[in-house]
Design an enzyme around this catalytic site. Structure first.
Site, PDB file in Angstrom:
ATOM      1  N   THR A 114       0.816  -1.219   0.000  1.00 15.22           N
ATOM      2  CA  THR A 114       0.000   0.000   0.000  1.00 15.22           C
ATOM      3  C   THR A 114       0.845   1.262   0.000  1.00 15.22           C
ATOM      4  O   THR A 114       0.457   2.276  -0.588  1.00 15.22           O
ATOM      5  CB  THR A 114      -0.926   0.004   1.242  1.00 15.22           C
ATOM      6  OG1 THR A 114      -1.764  -1.152   1.205  1.00 15.22           O
ATOM      7  CG2 THR A 114      -1.798   1.243   1.283  1.00 15.22           C
ATOM      8  N   ASP A 127       0.186  -7.152   5.085  1.00 16.74           N
ATOM      9  CA  ASP A 127      -0.484  -8.416   5.415  1.00 16.74           C
ATOM     10  C   ASP A 127       0.487  -9.508   5.849  1.00 16.74           C
ATOM     11  O   ASP A 127       0.207 -10.261   6.787  1.00 16.74           O
ATOM     12  CB  ASP A 127      -1.330  -8.899   4.239  1.00 16.74           C
ATOM     13  CG  ASP A 127      -2.606  -8.089   4.075  1.00 16.74           C
ATOM     14  OD1 ASP A 127      -2.919  -7.304   4.990  1.00 16.74           O
ATOM     15  OD2 ASP A 127      -3.277  -8.221   3.036  1.00 16.74           O
TER      16      ASP A 127
END
EC number: 3.5.1.1
Length: 590
Positions: free
Chosen positions: A16, A118
């Site tokens: 991200t 993640d």
């Protein structure tokens, strides 16, 4: 005038932090982050880069000047192709990252890895084991909001990670997120919507970025090995997780333990417990252990550790299942993969390594300090100090001096006593020198070896930009130089200054010091501020013995200085025909 610089390599793997907002969603886009950062003034001082790196083949980035720091943080970025979503990360990607760090290890003071959140904790754990004998900071960070958004934690995370990598002696794999620095193999992702996405449940952060940067140096894990940095690029893929739950089917357990599985992280209840009446599960676990499968017992709880004093936990321990202490599941799994891939270890050794704290991944009982140092209490009484804050300041003032005193005398027993009493052996004195600098300057090989085994950094530069290896060179101590070099030490001084040092030795005909510089890895053809080499000086001095000494060590007679002259031309002008004949027989150094 160009400032002192700290060079950092940033590996942008994806995530991200570098995404672009397209059609209502965040997406990775090749080269977007590299170009965007160039125009962000908080991340890049373009005037500085244009002034000092305008001719660079690959232009770096540079943070704006930092308060309370004389160094400029200059960094280069490598973008992975393709950019990886962290959910797609594999063992091969971890190996790729490790090899990239290994290739560039000697050129940078620290490394930053930009990664999706993640699986960031898995990557941090894996790298902490794969990267052996780390003596430089390797900081992994990511973001919940991309760098280029108006509201962005990514921007602050990148800046913080760069500051840590460039300025702090924290030689381990860490995770930096939301103003906190965690040990990599102690970190877990706990929230997918908060800026506080990561936590280290069983260990306090190593550092906090408040108004001041507060580092808990006592908690830093330092490699106890004297071996140089290396990447272990083999990982065992036959590992798995087995999470126990009520009324679990035996088929589920059996499938998770079948060959070719070599290692399993068993996630049990509470302090390491499982249903005591499920003898079928216990039998399957016993069969797996008997065939050589290593099973690690870890708690499903976020905090706390496995305790074998409960009956069911003791049953697992007695059958050969290894208690995982307070390791996270991510740490236990990646450690298993690393340990099982060590073909040079027998099964017994592998099991022993799983219990051992090899990278700070688990808590072991620490011996209490033997006693408070008498000198501290005596000085506190003399100075009428009473508060804990005053005592802490006193310790910070006197411990570096005590360490340096012991190091200067080669007093290993005193160094050990200070360490046993909780003194951080890596602290520096008012000149920015640590005990390793001092021991090397005094020529104490035994003290140097002891400090290396305690993880004291040989990369650290003092206020004169010298590390312990330069100190050893000045002592002309061949054994010390070899000891530091075998541990991975490199000369810290810049190339021009090194050229000056070599030319100065040549002007004095000092082959002993030249030998020391060369043993430390100096290039015999390094040029000084006039572009001259030691061979230029030796020829101009008509020191034929020194000229032959240098030529025997591959000095280049065709090296051109700033006046367009070579050592060969000097020899011709001075009518040194025997030297001219020998030089003409030599090939030009490429």
């Amino acid at each position: 005038m160009q400032c002192e610089e700290a060079h950092v390599l940033v590996l942008y793997t994806g995530g991200t932090i570098g995404m672009k907002y397209i059609d209502g969603v965040y997406q990775p886009e090749a080269n977007y982050l590299l170009h965007a950062i160039r125009d962000l003034s908080l991340l890049n001082d373009d005037d500085y880069v244009s002034t000092y790196y305008s001719d660079a083949e690959i232009r770096p980035y540079c943070l704006p000047p930092l308060q309370h720091s004389k160094k400029r943080v200059v960094y280069w970025m490598i973008e992975y192709d393709p950019l990886l979503d962290s959910s797609d990360m594999t063992f091969d990607d971890w190996i790729h990252i490790g090899k990239d760090i290994q290739r560039a290890y000697d050129q940078y003071v620290g490394f930053v890895i930009l990664h999706g959140t993640d699986t960031l904790a898995y990557t941090a754990c894996a790298l902490s084991f794969m990267l052996e004998n780390v003596r430089k900071p390797i900081v992994i960070t990511g973001a919940q909001i991309p760098v280029c958004e108006v509201r962005s934690d990514g921007r602050e995370n990148l800046i913080g990670a760069l500051i840590i990598a460039a300025n702090y002696d924290i030689p381990e794999v860490t995770v930096y997120f939301n103003n906190k620095l965690f040990r990599g193999n102690r970190t877990v992702k706990i929230d997918n919507r908060s800026m506080d996405a990561f936590e280290s449940p069983n260990m306090l952060p190593i550092a906090y970025m408040d108004v001041d940067i507060k580092v808990n140096y006592d908690s830093i894990f330092r490699s106890p090995s004297m071996a140089p940095f290396v990447v272990h690029d083999q990982l065992c893929r036959n590992v798995g997780l087995l999470r126990i739950f009520p009324s679990m089917s035996i088929e589920n357990v059996r499938a998770s333990l079948q060959a070719p599985i070599e290692g399993v992280v068993l996630q049990t209840f509470g302090a390491g417990n499982m249903p005591s009446h499920r003898t079928d599960i216990i039998d399957e676990l016993k069969k797996a252990v008997d065939r050589g499968c290593i099973i690690i017992n870890c708690s499903q709880c976020v905090r706390g550790q496995v305790d074998i004093h409960y009956l069911t936990g003791k049953v697992l321990y007695d059958m050969g299942i290894i208690p995982g202490s307070d390791m996270t599941a991510e740490a236990a799994l990646t450690k298993l993969s690393y340990v099982l891939s060590k073909d040079c270890w027998e099964l017994v050794e592998k099991k022993a390594m799983m219990v051992k704290n090899i990278r700070g991944e688990l808590t072991v009982a620490k011996a209490e300090p033997l006693k408070d140092l008498e000198i501290v209490s005596q000085m506190a009484r003399f100075l009428h100090l009473s508060s804990s804050h005053e005592m802490k300041l006193l310790c910070h003032a006197i411990f570096p001096q005590l360490l340096c005193y012991a190091a200067s005398n080669g007093d290993i027993e005193m160094l050990k006593a200070l360490h046993e009493n909780g003194v951080d052996l890596s602290v520096v004195d008012y000149n920015g020198r640590n005990a390793l600098h001092v021991a090397a300057s005094a020529g104490h090989v035994g003290a140097v070896k002891y400090l290396l085994t305690q993880g004291v950094s040989f990369h650290l530069r003092d206020q004169w930009d010298e590390n312990a290896l330069v100190s050893a060179v000045k002592m002309k101590n061949k054994i010390l130089i070899e000891t530091l070099r075998s541990a991975g030490a490199l000369l810290s001084i810049n190339s021009r200054r090194l050229g000056v040092e070599l030319c100065l030795c040549a002007s004095y005909g000092d082959t002993e010091t030249l030998n020391s510089w060369l043993a430390a890895g100096a290039d015999i053809n390094q040029q000084d501020y006039n572009g001259e080499t030691a061979l230029h000086i030796a020829v101009k001095s008509r020191n034929k013995q020194l000229v032959h000494y240098l030529l025997d060590r591959d000095a280049d007679p065709y090296k051109i200085d700033d006046f367009n002259l070579t050592p060969l031309r000097h020899a011709k002008k001075l009518n040194l025909q025997d030297l001219v004949i020998r030089m003409k027989k030599m090939k030009k150094v490429q």
